[in-house]
Enzyme design. Structure first.
Site: not given
Ligand code: C5P
Length: 408
Positions: A216, A351
């Site tokens: 990305n 989370k």
């Molecule tokens: O679920 P989402 O990607 O929107 O969540 C964002 C947060 O979760 C960020 O802090 C990102 O670094 C963390 N994240 C993570 N592992 C993932 C997806 C997101 O640590 N696989």
């Protein structure tokens, strides 16, 4: 704050003692002036063998002082006047002999005299050694360095590498931009002094075959700014970085990874060793179930081979679920395109973290500035648009204010 004015309003005494690295002090004077500081150069007699006062005057825009007998100070007390005006004294280069003088509290020249005469409470002394590697390694030098540190000086470097004498080893003076950044850090509040912070940054790259992958547009800039701000605030910092082309902030330990699984594998053993975890990484949500060993070829059918995708592990949620004794205080980031607060609140719960920092993804990726919205159980708090380093520093203060005290 623009990097151009980081030292605005600061008055720095830049001291030069004798050494080939005096040529780097010319560039350093320029960097400090560029960053907004006023710079008063003070040179020892030995320094004048390596660079002229004329050069340093031209670059600093002020006449250089070289002697305690200089008649320009009406009261004849240059050492007092120069040190009272200063917000910091930076000696670069600091020769072995000059460090020995400092260690002994000698005051035979204007520069050593003003270091001794400065107020230890209000005027930090920073020392950037530059000398041959054998001189640096000598027990006498090491003893003197330990002594000046015990007396409150901060020693910056030295770096390892090629030396003017043709040898290779420890003793090179840090580069001008590194010293400038160290000086900027001195003026930041030490809100995380002695604490430890683990950070993820950048995108991840999920291989499809040896030449392609899913990734990305995350530049890593926000995460790297958080790492720099945490180090400036006095924390021990570990940065787990996906594939980005950014220099490691000074004093930060960096672990490079590619995929989400590698990021998780790097984070898990580190998490229990850190008090704070800030997940800024834009982790790819999916990875190919199987990365092809060879490059996948077009078959001319006009169709694309189906790609089976698996969901990646959620690194933040995994860390947030560690047993309490092994769990750092977790901060998540949320990049959204709309409904910022609703999505951030949802993430806070899903989370299981005490703080979510929300921003609008398309308005931040790759840019140098951003707006942050802090969402926690107490409510919402906006950090208005600013460059990412300024926001990261504000975020450190917000984290420090929320962080539970250390168990005694
Ligand atoms: O679920 P989402 O990607 O929107 O969540 C964002 C947060 O979760 C960020 O802090 C990102 O670094 C963390 N994240 C993570 N592992 C993932 C997806 C997101 O640590 N696989």
């Amino acid at each position: 704050m623009s990097p151009l004015v980081e030292l605005q309003g600061k008055h720095i005494v830049l001291g030069l003692s004798g050494g080939v690295a005096c040529y780097k002090a010319a560039e350093l004077a320029r960097e400090l002036v560029r960053a907004g500081a006023t710079v008063q150069v003070v040179m020892t007699e030995a320094a004048a063998q390596f660079i002229t006062a004329v050069t340093m005057q031209a670059l600093s825009g002020r006449p250089v002082f070289t002697s305690q007998w200089d008649a320009r100070q009406p009261n004849g007390m240059a050492h007092i006047e120069l040190s009272r005006e200063a917000d910091a004294v930076l000696v670069a280069p600091a020769s072995a002999d000059f460090i020995a003088q400092l260690a002994q509290g000698r005051a035979g020249e204007l520069l050593s005299l003003l270091c001794l005469a400065r107020s230890m409470r209000t005027c930090p002394l920073l020392v950037a050694p530059a000398m041959n590697r054998e001189m640096w390694a000598h027990p006498a030098t090491q003893r003197n360095v330990a002594q000046i540190v015990a007396d409150g000086a901060t020693v910056l470097g030295p770096a390892t590498g090629d030396q003017a004498c043709g040898e290779v080893g420890d003793g090179r003076m840090l580069e001008a931009t590194e010293l400038r950044d160290e000086l900027i850090a001195v003026f930041q509040p030490k809100v995380l002094a002695g604490r430890s912070v683990l950070i993820t940054a950048g995108p991840t790259f999920e291989a499809i075959d040896p030449v392609r992958g899913i990734s990305n547009h995350s530049s890593g800039k926000m995460g790297f700014a958080v790492a720099r701000a945490a180090a400036e605030a006095g924390a021990h910092v570990t940065l787990v970085a996906g594939p980005v082309h950014l220099p490691t902030p000074r004093g930060v330990r960096r672990i490079d990874v590619q995929s989400a699984q590698q990021m998780l594998d790097a984070v898990l053993p580190e998490a229990p060793r850190h008090e704070v975890f800030v997940a800024t990484a834009a982790v790819a949500d999916w990875r190919p179930a199987l990365a092809a060993e060879g490059k996948i070829k077009k078959d001319g059918s006009g169709r694309v081979a189906a790609l089976e995708l698996l969901e990646n592990p959620d690194i933040l949620a995994t860390v947030a679920r560690l047993p309490a004794a092994a769990r750092p205080w977790c901060v998540g980031f949320a990049a959204e395109s709309h409904d910022l607060v609703r999505h951030a609140r949802d993430k806070l719960v899903r989370k299981g973290v005490p703080l979510i920092v929300a921003n609008l993804g398309p308005e931040t990726f790759g840019r140098d500035d951003n707006t942050l919205l802090l969402v926690d159980a107490a409510g919402e708090h906006e950090l208005p648009r600013a460059d990412k380093l300024t926001l990261a520093r504000q975020l450190m203060a917000e984290i420090a204010a929320r962080l539970p005290a250390r168990p005694t």
